[in-house]
Enzyme design. Structure first.
Site, PDB file in Angstrom:
ATOM      1  CB  CYS A 166     -22.809   0.735  -4.528  1.00 14.76           C
ATOM      2  SG  CYS A 166     -22.009   2.079  -3.634  1.00 14.76           S
ATOM      3  CB  CYS A 187     -18.514  -0.555   2.814  1.00  8.80           C
ATOM      4  SG  CYS A 187     -19.844  -1.134   1.735  1.00  8.80           S
ATOM      5  CB  CYS A 214     -19.183  -3.478  -4.254  1.00 14.79           C
ATOM      6  SG  CYS A 214     -17.653  -2.888  -3.540  1.00 14.79           S
ATOM      7  CB  CYS A 268     -16.465   4.755  -1.434  1.00 13.38           C
ATOM      8  SG  CYS A 268     -16.102   3.081  -0.897  1.00 13.38           S
ATOM      9  CG  ASP A 317      -2.131  -0.792   1.142  1.00  8.62           C
ATOM     10  OD1 ASP A 317      -2.304  -1.446   0.107  1.00  8.62           O
ATOM     11  OD2 ASP A 317      -2.905  -0.828   2.114  1.00  8.62           O
TER      12      ASP A 317
HETATM   13  S1  SF4 Z   1     -18.633  -9.855 -11.402  1.00  6.90           S
HETATM   14 FE1  SF4 Z   1     -18.376  -8.836  -9.417  1.00  6.90          FE
HETATM   15  S2  SF4 Z   1     -17.179  -7.003  -9.858  1.00  6.90           S
HETATM   16 FE2  SF4 Z   1     -17.910  -7.794 -11.815  1.00  6.90          FE
HETATM   17  S3  SF4 Z   1     -19.807  -6.636 -12.158  1.00  6.90           S
HETATM   18 FE3  SF4 Z   1     -20.395  -8.540 -11.118  1.00  6.90          FE
HETATM   19  S4  SF4 Z   1     -20.419  -8.006  -8.951  1.00  6.90           S
HETATM   20 FE4  SF4 Z   1     -19.295  -6.399 -10.018  1.00  6.90          FE
HETATM   21  S1  SF4 Z   2     -17.273  -0.403  -0.657  1.00  8.92           S
HETATM   22 FE1  SF4 Z   2     -18.372  -0.835  -2.573  1.00  8.92          FE
HETATM   23  S2  SF4 Z   2     -20.537  -1.052  -1.994  1.00  8.92           S
HETATM   24 FE2  SF4 Z   2     -19.492  -0.102  -0.280  1.00  8.92          FE
HETATM   25  S3  SF4 Z   2     -19.836   2.076  -0.629  1.00  8.92           S
HETATM   26 FE3  SF4 Z   2     -17.824   1.580  -1.528  1.00  8.92          FE
HETATM   27  S4  SF4 Z   2     -18.270   1.128  -3.653  1.00  8.92           S
HETATM   28 FE4  SF4 Z   2     -20.221   1.072  -2.561  1.00  8.92          FE
END
Ligand code: SF4
Ligand code: SF4
Length: 360
Positions: free
Chosen positions: A210, A253, A256, A226, A146
């Site tokens: 999201c 979070c 996603c 985010c 990082d």
């Molecule tokens: S495969 Fe995973 S990263 Fe790709 S669009 Fe679907 S949820 Fe999003």
């Molecule tokens: S971590 Fe992913 S789902 Fe959560 S707020 Fe960020 S972009 Fe949206």
């Protein structure tokens, strides 16, 4: 500069990575890629929010992370290593208890992942120096987790570790996306792996799931929206229009990634350092809100959660309490309403208002 490597150096590096505990290892050329060309525009549009470290510039005023050739002209190859940190605990999308919050999976670990990954990278780096001591006496290597002048996931893609998903995470077809990445820049000219093909296809689950619309479109993240950024990096008050979407997230979070089909059967990690600390999976909100600064220091020693700071975590817990819809939190919020930190007290008052409107 180092000369061409002897045969088998790439295999020796990968064997050393496996020996060190990495599940994936690949090699990318240290060249600029089309993805890096978007980085300056992403910064210029303010998408990085207050994460000033991403905006670090060299003496010529150029963004360090936008060109490896500029900050490390000696580098010829980038060795990318990945380790799975998944555990068999539920995903945030499977947990519904309104009295509890959510801490991102990567932050449950007993040891800060930077140290756990760097220790393993150093092992690979040492092997490289030992095995090439005679042929490459001028070998240069630098290991980063990082902290390097590099956008790791772009090089991970070109090293064949995985593709960059529409949620902007690196995803491996077999391991999913619960991966910590570490990179070793080296002056060795190594044979690169092939980039991993994009397997998102027509899926848009992450974009739809999201809660704060932070994924503006495929592969485009606005950090300012985010929850990971808002609950960890953002100092002061969180914009009111985003608070409801934060739900009961108190640190990071995972949504996603939780909804991504490639994580449906993601394997779990065998690294003991990534086993969860007690109390961090779906933590009690009142425990976090009432925690003293001293307990915060002790509880989160060596944990990435320290990055949010004590008052940041209290601010987040206050917002999560408001979003819980549970009036039992009103006494705790009244106390936080008198907190000397204005972001905490103002967030608590926002939540009190919200809970007074519900009947529970
Ligand atoms: S495969 Fe995973 S990263 Fe790709 S669009 Fe679907 S949820 Fe999003
Ligand atoms: S971590 Fe992913 S789902 Fe959560 S707020 Fe960020 S972009 Fe949206």
């Amino acid at each position: 500069m180092s000369t061409a490597p002897k045969n088998g150096t790439e295999q020796a590096i990968k064997a050393a990575a496996t020996e060190a505990g990495f599940e994936l290892c690949g090699i990318a050329p240290a060249t600029n890629s089309p993805e890096l060309e978007y980085f300056p525009a992403w910064i210029a549009e303010g998408r990085a929010g207050e994460m000033k470290y991403l905006e670090a510039r060299d003496e010529q005023g150029q963004l360090k992370r936008s060109s490896l050739a500029r900050v490390a002209p000696w580098a010829r190859s980038v060795i990318v290593c990945a380790i799975n940190y998944n555990t068999d605990e539920p995903y945030s999308t499977q947990v519904k208890d309104p009295d509890r919050g959510w801490i991102s999976r990567y932050a449950w670990s007993r040891e800060d992942y930077h140290e756990a990954v760097l220790r393993r990278l150093k092992q690979v780096e040492a092997t490289l120096h030992e095995s090439d001591a005679e042929t490459h006496q001028d070998l240069i290597t630098r290991s980063y987790v990082d902290t390097g002048p590099i956008v790791e996931r772009i090089f991970a893609k070109y090293a064949g570790i995985g593709w960059i998903g529409k949620n902007t995470c690196i995803i491996n077809q077999k391991k999913g996306s619960w991966l910590f990445l570490g990179v070793i820049l080296t002056s060795l000219e190594l044979y690169a792996d092939l980039p991993a093909p994009d397997r998102c296809g027509s899926c848009t689950r992450c974009i739809e799931a999201c809660p704060t619309d932070a994924i503006l479109g495929p592969y485009q993240l606005d950090s300012n929206r985010c929850i990971a950024y808002l609950t960890i990096e953002k100092r002061g008050s969180i914009p009111e229009d985003l608070r409801e979407g934060i739900g009961r997230h108190v640190f990071g979070c995972d949504i996603c990634q939780d909804v991504c089909p490639w994580n449906r059967k993601a394997p779990t990690s065998s690294a003991p350092e990534f086993a969860p600390r007690a109390g961090l999976v779906n933590p009690a909100l009142d425990w976090l809100a009432e925690m003293s600064a001293e307990v915060f220091r002790q509880e989160f020693r060596g944990s990435p959660i320290r990055r949010a700071k004590h008052t940041g975590l209290q601010r987040n817990a206050a917002i999560a309490m408001g979003n819980s819809g549970n009036r039992k939190f009103l006494p705790a919020l009244e106390k936080l309403g008198a907190h000397p930190d204005s972001a905490v007290s103002e967030s608590a008052r926002w939540s009190i208002e919200k809970l007074r409107k519900v009947g529970r």
